[in-house]
Design a protein around this motif. Structure first.
Motif, PDB file in Angstrom:
ATOM      1  N   ARG A   1       0.684  -1.266  -0.078  1.00  0.00           N
ATOM      2  CA  ARG A   1       0.030  -0.050  -0.053  1.00  0.00           C
ATOM      3  C   ARG A   1       1.035   1.222   0.155  1.00  0.00           C
ATOM      4  NH1 ARG A   1      -4.000  -2.540   3.910  1.00  0.00           N
ATOM      5  NH2 ARG A   1      -5.529  -3.299   2.306  1.00  0.00           N
ATOM      6  N   ARG A   2       1.867   1.227   0.797  1.00  0.00           N
ATOM      7  CA  ARG A   2       2.909   2.558   0.811  1.00  0.00           C
ATOM      8  C   ARG A   2       3.388   2.520  -0.595  1.00  0.00           C
ATOM      9  NH1 ARG A   2       5.996   0.919   4.531  1.00  0.00           N
ATOM     10  NH2 ARG A   2       7.894   0.659   3.073  1.00  0.00           N
ATOM     11  N   LEU A   3       4.079   1.666  -1.216  1.00  0.00           N
ATOM     12  CA  LEU A   3       4.807   1.698  -2.306  1.00  0.00           C
ATOM     13  C   LEU A   3       3.878   1.705  -3.439  1.00  0.00           C
ATOM     14  CD1 LEU A   3       7.391  -1.177  -1.984  1.00  0.00           C
ATOM     15  CD2 LEU A   3       7.707   1.174  -1.512  1.00  0.00           C
ATOM     16  N   PHE A   4       2.773   1.509  -3.666  1.00  0.00           N
ATOM     17  CA  PHE A   4       2.173   1.593  -4.762  1.00  0.00           C
ATOM     18  C   PHE A   4       0.909   2.004  -4.730  1.00  0.00           C
ATOM     19  CE2 PHE A   4       4.627  -2.643  -5.025  1.00  0.00           C
ATOM     20  CZ  PHE A   4       5.812  -2.138  -5.877  1.00  0.00           C
ATOM     21  N   GLY A   5       0.563   2.755  -3.742  1.00  0.00           N
ATOM     22  CA  GLY A   5      -0.985   3.489  -3.518  1.00  0.00           C
ATOM     23  C   GLY A   5      -1.851   2.524  -3.435  1.00  0.00           C
ATOM     24  N   ARG A   6      -3.324   2.969  -3.664  1.00  0.00           N
ATOM     25  CA  ARG A   6      -4.483   2.272  -3.324  1.00  0.00           C
ATOM     26  C   ARG A   6      -5.081   1.564  -4.805  1.00  0.00           C
ATOM     27  NH1 ARG A   6      -5.439   2.000   1.693  1.00  0.00           N
ATOM     28  NH2 ARG A   6      -5.025   3.976   3.011  1.00  0.00           N
ATOM     29  N   ASN A   7      -4.739   2.182  -5.891  1.00  0.00           N
ATOM     30  CA  ASN A   7      -5.660   1.633  -7.136  1.00  0.00           C
ATOM     31  C   ASN A   7      -4.324   0.992  -7.953  1.00  0.00           C
ATOM     32  OD1 ASN A   7      -8.066   2.628  -6.076  1.00  0.00           O
ATOM     33  ND2 ASN A   7      -7.183   4.808  -6.822  1.00  0.00           N
ATOM     34  N   THR A   8      -3.411   0.022  -7.720  1.00  0.00           N
ATOM     35  CA  THR A   8      -2.622  -0.525  -8.436  1.00  0.00           C
ATOM     36  C   THR A   8      -3.027  -1.937  -8.555  1.00  0.00           C
ATOM     37  OG1 THR A   8      -1.127  -0.862  -6.630  1.00  0.00           O
ATOM     38  CG2 THR A   8      -0.596   1.091  -7.945  1.00  0.00           C
ATOM     39  N   THR A   9      -2.495  -2.876  -9.632  1.00  0.00           N
ATOM     40  CA  THR A   9      -2.369  -4.236  -9.467  1.00  0.00           C
ATOM     41  C   THR A   9      -2.155  -4.793  -8.438  1.00  0.00           C
ATOM     42  OG1 THR A   9      -2.059  -3.924 -11.939  1.00  0.00           O
ATOM     43  CG2 THR A   9      -2.084  -6.148 -11.067  1.00  0.00           C
ATOM     44  N   SER A  10      -1.162  -4.433  -7.666  1.00  0.00           N
ATOM     45  CA  SER A  10      -0.509  -5.333  -6.678  1.00  0.00           C
ATOM     46  C   SER A  10      -1.705  -5.188  -5.428  1.00  0.00           C
ATOM     47  CB  SER A  10       0.697  -4.414  -6.222  1.00  0.00           C
ATOM     48  OG  SER A  10       1.855  -4.898  -7.090  1.00  0.00           O
ATOM     49  N   VAL A  11      -2.012  -3.842  -5.192  1.00  0.00           N
ATOM     50  CA  VAL A  11      -2.963  -3.711  -3.977  1.00  0.00           C
ATOM     51  C   VAL A  11      -4.104  -4.490  -4.364  1.00  0.00           C
ATOM     52  CG1 VAL A  11      -4.456  -2.005  -2.833  1.00  0.00           C
ATOM     53  CG2 VAL A  11      -2.220  -1.315  -3.367  1.00  0.00           C
ATOM     54  N   GLU A  12      -4.850  -4.372  -5.516  1.00  0.00           N
ATOM     55  CA  GLU A  12      -5.756  -5.508  -5.906  1.00  0.00           C
ATOM     56  C   GLU A  12      -5.611  -6.919  -5.545  1.00  0.00           C
ATOM     57  OE1 GLU A  12      -8.986  -4.628  -6.436  1.00  0.00           O
ATOM     58  OE2 GLU A  12      -8.342  -2.666  -6.045  1.00  0.00           O
ATOM     59  N   ALA A  13      -4.111  -7.219  -5.992  1.00  0.00           N
ATOM     60  CA  ALA A  13      -3.791  -8.684  -5.896  1.00  0.00           C
ATOM     61  C   ALA A  13      -3.612  -8.872  -4.398  1.00  0.00           C
ATOM     62  CB  ALA A  13      -2.666  -9.065  -6.488  1.00  0.00           C
ATOM     63  N   VAL A  14      -3.461  -8.090  -3.620  1.00  0.00           N
ATOM     64  CA  VAL A  14      -3.237  -8.270  -1.986  1.00  0.00           C
ATOM     65  C   VAL A  14      -4.364  -8.486  -1.547  1.00  0.00           C
ATOM     66  CG1 VAL A  14      -2.733  -7.222   0.145  1.00  0.00           C
ATOM     67  CG2 VAL A  14      -0.974  -7.154  -1.568  1.00  0.00           C
ATOM     68  N   LYS A  15      -5.458  -7.821  -1.845  1.00  0.00           N
ATOM     69  CA  LYS A  15      -7.001  -7.945  -1.555  1.00  0.00           C
ATOM     70  C   LYS A  15      -7.380  -9.311  -1.945  1.00  0.00           C
ATOM     71  CE  LYS A  15      -8.185  -3.086  -1.728  1.00  0.00           C
ATOM     72  NZ  LYS A  15      -9.088  -2.280  -2.708  1.00  0.00           N
TER      73      LYS A  15
END
Length: 117
Positions: free
Chosen positions: A43-57
């Motif tokens: 979340r800190r590195l890539f913000g809230r609207n990235t593929t990584s954050v969605e994949a974490v969810k």
């Protein structure tokens, strides 16, 4: 690091292996703390609207799911590939997580829910 890309440092397969170990950690507490720290780092590195954050969810909703693990690993490599500074910080987290897992699941002070670089 100049022209070094995260793909040169962390492969999708290495991340899949690491994430699988986190979900199959010898101690539940170690795995939980590593997962929480990764979530915070992403979340800190890539913000809230990235593929990584969605994949974490998605992985959080389906803990240990091999497809969700692979999707997160690919997203991390892709997102980090676009940001060399984030790539370096992600690599730092990966090394700390590997050391934690290598210590037989004992959680070290290096990796916690509030990792800072």
């Amino acid at each position: 690091m100049g022209g070094v890309c995260i793909v040169d440092l962390i492969s999708v397969s290495a991340l899949v292996s690491l994430l699988s170990k986190i979900f199959n950690s010898t101690t539940e507490k170690a795995g939980e703390q590593l997962w929480q720290s990764l979530t915070a780092v992403v979340r800190r590195l890539f913000g809230r609207n990235t593929t990584s954050v969605e994949a974490v969810k998605r992985l959080g909703e389906r803990p240990g799911d091999p497809d969700a693990i692979r999707a997160l690993a690919q997203a991390l490599v892709d997102d980090a590939g676009r940001d060399p500074q984030a790539a370096a910080q992600l690599r730092h987290w990966v090394l700390a997580a590997e050391r934690t897992i290598a210590a037989d699941g004992a959680v070290s002070g290096e990796v916690s829910g509030n990792v800072t670089f």
